[in-house]
Design a protein around this motif. Structure first.
Motif, PDB file in Angstrom:
ATOM      1  N   ARG A 106       0.827  -1.204   0.000  1.00  0.00           N
ATOM      2  CA  ARG A 106       0.000   0.000   0.000  1.00  0.00           C
ATOM      3  C   ARG A 106       0.868   1.264   0.000  1.00  0.00           C
ATOM      4  NH1 ARG A 106      -5.455  -0.907   1.850  1.00  0.00           N
ATOM      5  NH2 ARG A 106      -5.516   1.206   2.682  1.00  0.00           N
ATOM      6  N   THR A 107       1.938   1.236   0.790  1.00  0.00           N
ATOM      7  CA  THR A 107       2.829   2.402   0.857  1.00  0.00           C
ATOM      8  C   THR A 107       3.462   2.680  -0.500  1.00  0.00           C
ATOM      9  OG1 THR A 107       3.300   1.968   3.182  1.00  0.00           O
ATOM     10  CG2 THR A 107       4.859   3.360   1.994  1.00  0.00           C
ATOM     11  N   LEU A 108       3.914   1.624  -1.184  1.00  0.00           N
ATOM     12  CA  LEU A 108       4.545   1.785  -2.497  1.00  0.00           C
ATOM     13  C   LEU A 108       3.546   2.327  -3.519  1.00  0.00           C
ATOM     14  CD1 LEU A 108       6.627  -1.520  -2.587  1.00  0.00           C
ATOM     15  CD2 LEU A 108       7.579   0.789  -2.628  1.00  0.00           C
ATOM     16  N   ILE A 109       2.322   1.803  -3.505  1.00  0.00           N
ATOM     17  CA  ILE A 109       1.294   2.250  -4.464  1.00  0.00           C
ATOM     18  C   ILE A 109       0.930   3.716  -4.211  1.00  0.00           C
ATOM     19  CG2 ILE A 109      -1.114   1.930  -5.179  1.00  0.00           C
ATOM     20  CD1 ILE A 109      -0.680  -1.094  -4.496  1.00  0.00           C
ATOM     21  N   GLU A 110       0.712   4.056  -2.942  1.00  0.00           N
ATOM     22  CA  GLU A 110       0.315   5.424  -2.607  1.00  0.00           C
ATOM     23  C   GLU A 110       1.426   6.423  -2.911  1.00  0.00           C
ATOM     24  OE1 GLU A 110      -2.868   4.250   0.950  1.00  0.00           O
ATOM     25  OE2 GLU A 110      -0.882   5.064   1.468  1.00  0.00           O
ATOM     26  N   SER A 111       2.683   6.018  -2.672  1.00  0.00           N
ATOM     27  CA  SER A 111       3.818   6.896  -2.962  1.00  0.00           C
ATOM     28  C   SER A 111       3.942   7.129  -4.470  1.00  0.00           C
ATOM     29  CB  SER A 111       5.101   6.286  -2.399  1.00  0.00           C
ATOM     30  OG  SER A 111       6.221   7.041  -2.776  1.00  0.00           O
ATOM     31  N   ALA A 112       3.716   6.066  -5.258  1.00  0.00           N
ATOM     32  CA  ALA A 112       3.862   6.178  -6.718  1.00  0.00           C
ATOM     33  C   ALA A 112       2.725   6.976  -7.341  1.00  0.00           C
ATOM     34  CB  ALA A 112       3.928   4.782  -7.339  1.00  0.00           C
ATOM     35  N   LEU A 113       1.483   6.764  -6.869  1.00  0.00           N
ATOM     36  CA  LEU A 113       0.311   7.373  -7.511  1.00  0.00           C
ATOM     37  C   LEU A 113      -0.187   8.626  -6.809  1.00  0.00           C
ATOM     38  CD1 LEU A 113      -1.653   4.103  -8.424  1.00  0.00           C
ATOM     39  CD2 LEU A 113      -0.074   5.423  -9.842  1.00  0.00           C
ATOM     40  N   GLY A 114       0.346   8.910  -5.611  1.00  0.00           N
ATOM     41  CA  GLY A 114       0.050  10.178  -4.950  1.00  0.00           C
ATOM     42  C   GLY A 114      -1.311  10.277  -4.302  1.00  0.00           C
ATOM     43  N   LYS A 115      -2.001   9.152  -4.101  1.00  0.00           N
ATOM     44  CA  LYS A 115      -3.305   9.155  -3.436  1.00  0.00           C
ATOM     45  C   LYS A 115      -3.433   7.916  -2.566  1.00  0.00           C
ATOM     46  CE  LYS A 115      -5.942  11.557  -7.083  1.00  0.00           C
ATOM     47  NZ  LYS A 115      -7.071  11.417  -8.040  1.00  0.00           N
ATOM     48  N   PRO A 116      -4.315   7.960  -1.554  1.00  0.00           N
ATOM     49  CA  PRO A 116      -4.568   6.764  -0.740  1.00  0.00           C
ATOM     50  C   PRO A 116      -5.191   5.658  -1.601  1.00  0.00           C
ATOM     51  CG  PRO A 116      -5.424   8.724   0.346  1.00  0.00           C
ATOM     52  CD  PRO A 116      -5.054   9.136  -1.045  1.00  0.00           C
ATOM     53  N   VAL A 117      -4.905   4.423  -1.245  1.00  0.00           N
ATOM     54  CA  VAL A 117      -5.446   3.272  -1.971  1.00  0.00           C
ATOM     55  C   VAL A 117      -6.971   3.323  -2.015  1.00  0.00           C
ATOM     56  CG1 VAL A 117      -5.758   0.758  -1.805  1.00  0.00           C
ATOM     57  CG2 VAL A 117      -3.473   1.745  -1.628  1.00  0.00           C
ATOM     58  N   GLU A 118      -7.601   3.789  -0.927  1.00  0.00           N
ATOM     59  CA  GLU A 118      -9.066   3.853  -0.860  1.00  0.00           C
ATOM     60  C   GLU A 118      -9.639   4.816  -1.908  1.00  0.00           C
ATOM     61  OE1 GLU A 118      -7.536   2.069   2.680  1.00  0.00           O
ATOM     62  OE2 GLU A 118      -7.061   4.018   1.739  1.00  0.00           O
ATOM     63  N   GLU A 119      -8.905   5.856  -2.263  1.00  0.00           N
ATOM     64  CA  GLU A 119      -9.358   6.792  -3.299  1.00  0.00           C
ATOM     65  C   GLU A 119      -9.102   6.243  -4.703  1.00  0.00           C
ATOM     66  OE1 GLU A 119      -8.271  10.907  -3.156  1.00  0.00           O
ATOM     67  OE2 GLU A 119      -8.218  10.913  -0.957  1.00  0.00           O
ATOM     68  N   VAL A 134      10.656 -10.474  -8.476  1.00  0.00           N
ATOM     69  CA  VAL A 134      10.772  -9.043  -8.773  1.00  0.00           C
ATOM     70  C   VAL A 134       9.552  -8.262  -8.300  1.00  0.00           C
ATOM     71  CG1 VAL A 134      10.872  -7.372 -10.673  1.00  0.00           C
ATOM     72  CG2 VAL A 134      12.376  -9.366 -10.685  1.00  0.00           C
ATOM     73  N   ALA A 135       8.376  -8.858  -8.376  1.00  0.00           N
ATOM     74  CA  ALA A 135       7.145  -8.123  -8.067  1.00  0.00           C
ATOM     75  C   ALA A 135       6.085  -9.072  -7.539  1.00  0.00           C
ATOM     76  CB  ALA A 135       6.639  -7.407  -9.318  1.00  0.00           C
ATOM     77  N   GLN A 136       5.000  -8.490  -7.003  1.00  0.00           N
ATOM     78  CA  GLN A 136       3.831  -9.287  -6.660  1.00  0.00           C
ATOM     79  C   GLN A 136       2.587  -8.591  -7.186  1.00  0.00           C
ATOM     80  OE1 GLN A 136       4.225  -9.659  -2.371  1.00  0.00           O
ATOM     81  NE2 GLN A 136       2.582  -8.202  -1.990  1.00  0.00           N
ATOM     82  N   VAL A 137       1.489  -9.360  -7.288  1.00  0.00           N
ATOM     83  CA  VAL A 137       0.281  -8.887  -7.962  1.00  0.00           C
ATOM     84  C   VAL A 137      -0.910  -8.979  -7.019  1.00  0.00           C
ATOM     85  CG1 VAL A 137      -1.291  -9.286  -9.902  1.00  0.00           C
ATOM     86  CG2 VAL A 137       1.168  -9.596 -10.216  1.00  0.00           C
ATOM     87  N   HIS A 138      -1.687  -7.890  -6.954  1.00  0.00           N
ATOM     88  CA  HIS A 138      -2.908  -7.835  -6.157  1.00  0.00           C
ATOM     89  C   HIS A 138      -4.105  -7.624  -7.073  1.00  0.00           C
ATOM     90  CE1 HIS A 138      -1.015  -7.305  -2.086  1.00  0.00           C
ATOM     91  NE2 HIS A 138       0.004  -6.942  -2.856  1.00  0.00           N
ATOM     92  N   ALA A 139      -5.231  -8.219  -6.712  1.00  0.00           N
ATOM     93  CA  ALA A 139      -6.480  -7.957  -7.423  1.00  0.00           C
ATOM     94  C   ALA A 139      -7.107  -6.678  -6.867  1.00  0.00           C
ATOM     95  CB  ALA A 139      -7.437  -9.126  -7.255  1.00  0.00           C
ATOM     96  N   ALA A 140      -7.787  -5.933  -7.749  1.00  0.00           N
ATOM     97  CA  ALA A 140      -8.440  -4.692  -7.318  1.00  0.00           C
ATOM     98  C   ALA A 140      -9.583  -4.376  -8.265  1.00  0.00           C
ATOM     99  CB  ALA A 140      -7.437  -3.537  -7.282  1.00  0.00           C
ATOM    100  N   THR A 141     -10.396  -3.392  -7.872  1.00  0.00           N
ATOM    101  CA  THR A 141     -11.487  -2.901  -8.713  1.00  0.00           C
ATOM    102  C   THR A 141     -11.379  -1.382  -8.780  1.00  0.00           C
ATOM    103  OG1 THR A 141     -12.889  -4.694  -7.896  1.00  0.00           O
ATOM    104  CG2 THR A 141     -13.984  -2.899  -9.072  1.00  0.00           C
TER     105      THR A 141
END
Length: 537
Positions: A106-119, A134-141
């Motif tokens: 979550r920290t990596l995603i929020e830092s890269a995209l500049g918004k909270p995961v919930e938004e 190298v990486a891992q994959v999460h499902a999302a909508t």
């Protein structure tokens, strides 16, 4: 950093001892001091595992961790360098790594995209779908309801990779210097290839761009589906793309349960490969079973789904042409033409003795062709050919290695799905059609038209160039006996130059006429005349 390097090197040495990899070395050809060390070192008291040499190497790489596992996977593709039993074992390496924490993701995603995961997302799965080195994959909508997957690069993985690569280079130099077959195995070259591959995999924007290009190449195709990339949510270390639903290509039971046409599925895999290589010169070079699915729609006309486009291969126009002709010549058993093509395209040095090279190719290919055609491994034949060419100083290019690896994967997968698959039945018509099409008038004019803007840009300078011709400054005095010869040569070059310009003008005129008034017999004749002038200049 130095302390980390020493500790890591000690770990490597302990694992080498644990799996007794020292027994895989022919000590008789080593320097005497190293031979004594290996013969009488205390590690000889450690019992050797009850595995063959390939399995011991594979287990050692698994114990060393994800970076070395990835290296072993890359090494397994170099069948031109490794014995078959070792390459087969390394191909079994599984890239399954424990996931990193949800908080880190979550920290990596929020830092890269500049918004909270919930938004960013309507829903985000904390448990990853898959986790690799190298990486891992999460499902999302997404907020609009679109189902996606979110790929996140592991924290601090680049630093770990860089340190391990430095160690790999050190080991490679030792292997090259001290092992009997060290130079032939080209260990430093293998590490260089690996470094390029794994560093490319760290850039998810690059993977996204590859995915978008491959998707565009097969837009509206019923052969291959490539998921959509969502660029608003993609950065260097985060990639968001459409989530696909399909059957893993290795799940033969599920494919049979929906009455999939397995013969057609296998043949379509071959068709996709050759389409990517020869039509697009842009091919997915990591098509192992984990990256390939089959759509649940239209089982009678099965469609593949490809993911993970981090590794892409590409061939130059000349390599495409010579590869197509080589493959056709090999299956026609025209070994003389195969040898001449290798020299003509620069894959082997021009001083290579054609007869000797032809004989070496024949000795490799003839035993293969004793088998029924449906049992011949197309990919393995390329491996044998490249291995033979190495004896004649052939430098195998990374693009050809990727092609060889991908063909082996596609071929193995195709025969797993349909054991009677005859690769040549699918490949031969495709190659013959591609070669015919390459030299059709339309194709020739299309290729020339790409250069036309540059030629037209030079048109204003043509009158002056035609009058003056090419200039060759003579800076050194020449004997009087050579002056007449030089003058004749310059006059000949001027005539040749003017004919070349005339050919270009004729082709340019035909293309402009075609653009204004569409194709006609006169337009084709004008262009053909221009090509003839260029050919005979």
């Amino acid at each position: 950093m130095a302390l980390f390097g020493i500790r890591r090197l000690l770990t490597i040495l302990l694992i080498i001892i644990r799996f007794r990899l020292d027994q895989l070395i022919d000590v008789t050809r080593l320097p005497s001091w190293l031979c004594i060390l290996l013969r009488f070192g205390p590690w000889r008291l450690v019992p050797a595992p009850q595995h063959n040499r390939g399995a011991r190497l594979r287990l050692a790489l698994e114990a060393l961790g994800p970076v070395f596992i990835k290296f072993g996977q890359q090494l397994s593709t170099r069948r031109d360098l490794l014995p078959d039993d070792v390459a087969d074992e390394l191909a079994k390496l599984q890239d399954q790594v424990p996931p990193f924490s949800n908080e880190q993701a979550r920290t990596l995603i929020e830092s890269a995209l500049g918004k909270p995961v919930e938004e960013l997302f309507g829903h985000f799965e904390t448990q990853p779908l898959a986790s690799a080195s190298v990486a891992q994959v999460h499902a999302a909508t997404l907020n609009n309801g679109q189902q996606v997957v979110v790929k996140v690069i592991r924290p601090d993985i680049q630093r770990t990779i860089e340190k391990d690569i430095r160690l790999l280079y050190s080991i490679a130099r030792l292997v090259q210097h001290y092992l009997p077959d060290g130079r032939r195995l080209r260990p430093v070259e293998v590490v260089e290839d690996y470094e390029l591959t794994i560093l490319d995999e760290l850039d998810l924007q690059r993977e996204g761009a590859n995915t978008s290009q491959l998707r565009r190449n097969f837009a509206d195709s019923d052969l291959l589906y490539v998921p959509e990339v969502y660029w608003d949510y993609t950065r260097r270390n985060v990639l968001v793309m459409e989530r696909i639903e399909g059957i893993p290509v290795t799940d033969v039971a599920a494919l049979n349960a929906q009455n999939t046409d397995m013969k057609r599925l296998a043949e379509r895999g071959v068709e996709i490969f050759f389409t990517q290589v020869f039509r697009d010169s842009f091919f997915h070079a990591d098509m192992h079973p984990g990256n390939i699915f089959v759509s649940r729609k239209h089982p009678e006309r099965p469609q593949y789904i490809a993911i993970d486009c981090a590794i892409i291969g590409s061939l130059s126009d000349s390599d495409q042409y010579y590869l197509a002709r080589n493959l056709l010549a090999i299956f026609q058993r025209n070994y003389r033409e195969v040898a001449e093509l290798h020299i003509e395209c620069g894959w082997v040095p021009p001083h290579t003795r054609v007869r000797e090279f032809e004989s070496a190719i024949r000795s490799v290919c003839e035993p293969v062709f004793e088998k029924p055609l449906a049992e011949i491994s197309f990919g393995q034949l390329l491996v044998y050919l490249f291995s033979t060419a190495r004896r004649f100083e052939m430098e195998v290019q990374p693009s050809l290695v990727l092609l060889q690896k991908t063909l082996l994967n596609i071929e193995g997968l195709g025969r797993q799905l349909y054991p009677e698959l005859n690769l040549w039945d699918t490949a031969k018509p495709f190659l013959e059609h591609w070669l015919r099409d390459r030299y059709s008038p339309q194709s020739m004019f299309k290729r020339v038209s790409h250069r036309l803007p540059g030629w037209l840009e030079q048109l204003p300078n043509l009158p002056e160039q035609l009058l003056e011709g090419p200039r060759r400054p003579i800076e050194m005095p020449v004997p009087n006996t050579d002056i007449e010869h030089l003058e004749r040569q310059l006059q000949q070059e001027k005539r040749s130059y003017r004919w070349r310009v005339l050919g270009i003008v004729l082709i340019g005129a035909s293309l402009m006429q075609a653009e204004l008034a569409h194709w006609s017999p006169h337009t084709l004749a004008l262009g053909a005349l221009g090509l003839l002038v260029l050919a005979l200049k």
